[in-house]
Motif scaffolding. Structure first.
Motif, PDB file in Angstrom:
ATOM      1  N   SER A  89      -0.115   6.736 -13.243  1.00 26.82           N
ATOM      2  CA  SER A  89      -0.429   7.587 -12.093  1.00 26.82           C
ATOM      3  C   SER A  89       0.621   7.542 -10.996  1.00 26.82           C
ATOM      4  CB  SER A  89      -1.774   7.167 -11.502  1.00 26.82           C
ATOM      5  OG  SER A  89      -1.661   5.874 -10.903  1.00 26.82           O
ATOM      6  N   GLY A  90       1.324   6.437 -10.886  1.00 25.11           N
ATOM      7  CA  GLY A  90       2.273   6.276  -9.788  1.00 25.11           C
ATOM      8  C   GLY A  90       1.600   5.861  -8.490  1.00 25.11           C
ATOM      9  N   LYS A  91       0.298   5.568  -8.549  1.00 26.08           N
ATOM     10  CA  LYS A  91      -0.425   5.104  -7.365  1.00 26.08           C
ATOM     11  C   LYS A  91      -0.559   3.590  -7.431  1.00 26.08           C
ATOM     12  CE  LYS A  91      -3.159   9.242  -6.687  1.00 26.08           C
ATOM     13  NZ  LYS A  91      -4.515   9.779  -6.515  1.00 26.08           N
ATOM     14  N   GLY A  92      -0.512   2.971  -6.259  1.00 28.09           N
ATOM     15  CA  GLY A  92      -0.661   1.529  -6.211  1.00 28.09           C
ATOM     16  C   GLY A  92      -0.614   1.025  -4.796  1.00 28.09           C
ATOM     17  N   GLU A  93      -0.341  -0.257  -4.670  1.00 23.71           N
ATOM     18  CA  GLU A  93      -0.225  -0.835  -3.337  1.00 23.71           C
ATOM     19  C   GLU A  93       0.967  -1.779  -3.303  1.00 23.71           C
ATOM     20  OE1 GLU A  93      -4.123  -2.621  -3.112  1.00 23.71           O
ATOM     21  OE2 GLU A  93      -3.241  -4.612  -3.339  1.00 23.71           O
ATOM     22  N   ILE A  94       1.463  -1.989  -2.089  1.00 21.59           N
ATOM     23  CA  ILE A  94       2.615  -2.878  -1.930  1.00 21.59           C
ATOM     24  C   ILE A  94       2.146  -4.307  -2.188  1.00 21.59           C
ATOM     25  CG2 ILE A  94       4.341  -3.770  -0.332  1.00 21.59           C
ATOM     26  CD1 ILE A  94       4.293  -1.018   1.053  1.00 21.59           C
ATOM     27  N   TYR A  95       2.726  -4.924  -3.197  1.00 20.08           N
ATOM     28  CA  TYR A  95       2.403  -6.306  -3.546  1.00 20.08           C
ATOM     29  C   TYR A  95       3.274  -7.264  -2.740  1.00 20.08           C
ATOM     30  CZ  TYR A  95       1.768 -10.475  -6.382  1.00 20.08           C
ATOM     31  OH  TYR A  95       1.481 -11.749  -6.802  1.00 20.08           O
ATOM     32  N   SER A  96       4.520  -6.862  -2.515  1.00 25.93           N
ATOM     33  CA  SER A  96       5.454  -7.654  -1.729  1.00 25.93           C
ATOM     34  C   SER A  96       6.561  -6.722  -1.252  1.00 25.93           C
ATOM     35  CB  SER A  96       6.033  -8.797  -2.566  1.00 25.93           C
ATOM     36  OG  SER A  96       6.842  -9.634  -1.767  1.00 25.93           O
ATOM     37  N   VAL A 113       5.684  -2.769  -6.009  1.00 29.49           N
ATOM     38  CA  VAL A 113       4.421  -2.036  -6.041  1.00 29.49           C
ATOM     39  C   VAL A 113       3.602  -2.482  -7.240  1.00 29.49           C
ATOM     40  CG1 VAL A 113       3.378   0.248  -6.324  1.00 29.49           C
ATOM     41  CG2 VAL A 113       5.397  -0.045  -4.865  1.00 29.49           C
ATOM     42  N   GLU A 114       2.351  -2.817  -6.978  1.00 29.61           N
ATOM     43  CA  GLU A 114       1.426  -3.088  -8.076  1.00 29.61           C
ATOM     44  C   GLU A 114       0.689  -1.785  -8.369  1.00 29.61           C
ATOM     45  OE1 GLU A 114      -0.446  -6.876  -8.617  1.00 29.61           O
ATOM     46  OE2 GLU A 114      -2.387  -5.865  -8.733  1.00 29.61           O
ATOM     47  N   LEU A 115       0.952  -1.230  -9.530  1.00 27.56           N
ATOM     48  CA  LEU A 115       0.327   0.033  -9.908  1.00 27.56           C
ATOM     49  C   LEU A 115      -1.148  -0.165 -10.198  1.00 27.56           C
ATOM     50  CD1 LEU A 115       3.180   1.425 -12.181  1.00 27.56           C
ATOM     51  CD2 LEU A 115       2.654   2.092  -9.828  1.00 27.56           C
ATOM     52  N   ASP A 116      -1.931   0.900 -10.006  1.00 31.01           N
ATOM     53  CA  ASP A 116      -3.384   0.808 -10.195  1.00 31.01           C
ATOM     54  C   ASP A 116      -3.754   0.511 -11.644  1.00 31.01           C
ATOM     55  OD1 ASP A 116      -3.748   1.242  -7.534  1.00 31.01           O
ATOM     56  OD2 ASP A 116      -4.307   3.358  -7.750  1.00 31.01           O
ATOM     57  N   VAL A 165       5.663  -0.842   7.088  1.00 28.03           N
ATOM     58  CA  VAL A 165       5.612  -1.495   5.780  1.00 28.03           C
ATOM     59  C   VAL A 165       4.657  -2.678   5.849  1.00 28.03           C
ATOM     60  CG1 VAL A 165       6.964  -2.610   3.962  1.00 28.03           C
ATOM     61  CG2 VAL A 165       8.008  -0.838   5.397  1.00 28.03           C
ATOM     62  N   ALA A 166       3.736  -2.776   4.888  1.00 27.08           N
ATOM     63  CA  ALA A 166       2.783  -3.879   4.881  1.00 27.08           C
ATOM     64  C   ALA A 166       2.309  -4.155   3.464  1.00 27.08           C
ATOM     65  CB  ALA A 166       1.578  -3.551   5.760  1.00 27.08           C
ATOM     66  N   ILE A 167       2.136  -5.408   3.168  1.00 30.35           N
ATOM     67  CA  ILE A 167       1.525  -5.787   1.891  1.00 30.35           C
ATOM     68  C   ILE A 167       0.091  -5.266   1.884  1.00 30.35           C
ATOM     69  CG2 ILE A 167       0.701  -7.769   0.534  1.00 30.35           C
ATOM     70  CD1 ILE A 167       3.237  -9.247   1.451  1.00 30.35           C
ATOM     71  N   GLY A 168      -0.287  -4.626   0.812  1.00 35.88           N
ATOM     72  CA  GLY A 168      -1.622  -4.050   0.691  1.00 35.88           C
ATOM     73  C   GLY A 168      -1.670  -2.573   1.049  1.00 35.88           C
ATOM     74  N   ALA A 169      -0.614  -2.036   1.663  1.00 34.82           N
ATOM     75  CA  ALA A 169      -0.597  -0.606   1.994  1.00 34.82           C
ATOM     76  C   ALA A 169      -0.541   0.223   0.714  1.00 34.82           C
ATOM     77  CB  ALA A 169       0.600  -0.282   2.882  1.00 34.82           C
ATOM     78  N   PRO A 188      -6.339   1.158   2.716  1.00 38.59           N
ATOM     79  CA  PRO A 188      -6.103   0.008   1.831  1.00 38.59           C
ATOM     80  C   PRO A 188      -7.406  -0.465   1.203  1.00 38.59           C
ATOM     81  CG  PRO A 188      -5.931  -0.640   4.135  1.00 38.59           C
ATOM     82  CD  PRO A 188      -6.104   0.848   4.108  1.00 38.59           C
ATOM     83  N   ARG A 189      -7.291  -1.082   0.049  1.00 39.03           N
ATOM     84  CA  ARG A 189      -8.468  -1.601  -0.655  1.00 39.03           C
ATOM     85  C   ARG A 189      -8.904  -2.951  -0.108  1.00 39.03           C
ATOM     86  NH1 ARG A 189      -7.049   0.019  -6.890  1.00 39.03           N
ATOM     87  NH2 ARG A 189      -7.416   2.229  -6.590  1.00 39.03           N
TER      88      ARG A 189
END
Length: 167
Positions: free
Chosen positions: A65-72, A95-98, A129-133, A158-159
């Motif tokens: 999907s290309g969707k995810g959140e910033i892991y680091s 990025v950690e992908l969904d 920029v933020a982890i979890g964004a 964010p989740r």
């Protein structure tokens, strides 16, 4: 052999290069792909001929999907390469992908490194920029025919908790 230039970097992408050619071909169609192991079915982004989970040499390109959140992330303040000096400071995100979150172990995920850019493909501002964004892949089409997957903030809530360096 196609050769591309990006910010002073020369990229050679041989059509027989199975490690990278499919990735850039999909990007040209504005699709993000990763490798899927044909034996254990796990996804991976890391280059390399074998599956890091089961050592199988059998794989295929799989769309994600290309969707995810910033892991680091890291903010680059000093660019070693001259082509990026006009970009500093700029964020590089992991990025950690969904897809495949917490698989095969809770601490593992399908992660991909890229630039974090704004809507004009400029480096995203550090304070955003933020982890979890939440982020979404975007495709930077270069005039020479090369397309580069990048990530941009998606605007999704964010989740969980977000964290950024106090700077």
């Amino acid at each position: 052999m196609p050769t591309y230039e990006y910010r002073g970097l020369v990229l050679h992408l041989p059509e027989l290069d199975q490690e990278h050619w499919g990735y850039f071909e999909a990007a040209r169609r504005h699709q993000l792909v990763v490798k899927r192991c044909l034996d254990c079915n796990l996804l991976r982004w890391e280059p390399g001929p074998s599956c890091p989970f089961c050592a199988s040499l059998r794989w295929e390109w799989a769309p994600v999907s290309g969707k995810g959140e910033i892991y680091s992330y890291q903010i680059v303040y000093h660019s070693v390469h001259p082509g990026f000096r006009d970009w500093v400071p700029y964020p590089i995100v992991l990025v950690e992908l969904d897809e495949q979150r917490g698989i095969p172990t809770p601490g593992y995920g399908l992660r991909i490194a890229a630039n974090l850019v704004d809507a004009q493909f400029r480096p995203e501002r550090e304070e955003r920029v933020a982890i979890g964004a939440r982020v979404q892949v975007v495709f930077m089409d270069l005039p020479n025919g090369l397309t580069l997957p990048q990530f941009a903030l998606s605007g999704e809530p964010p989740r969980g908790r977000v964290w950024r360096h106090a700077g």
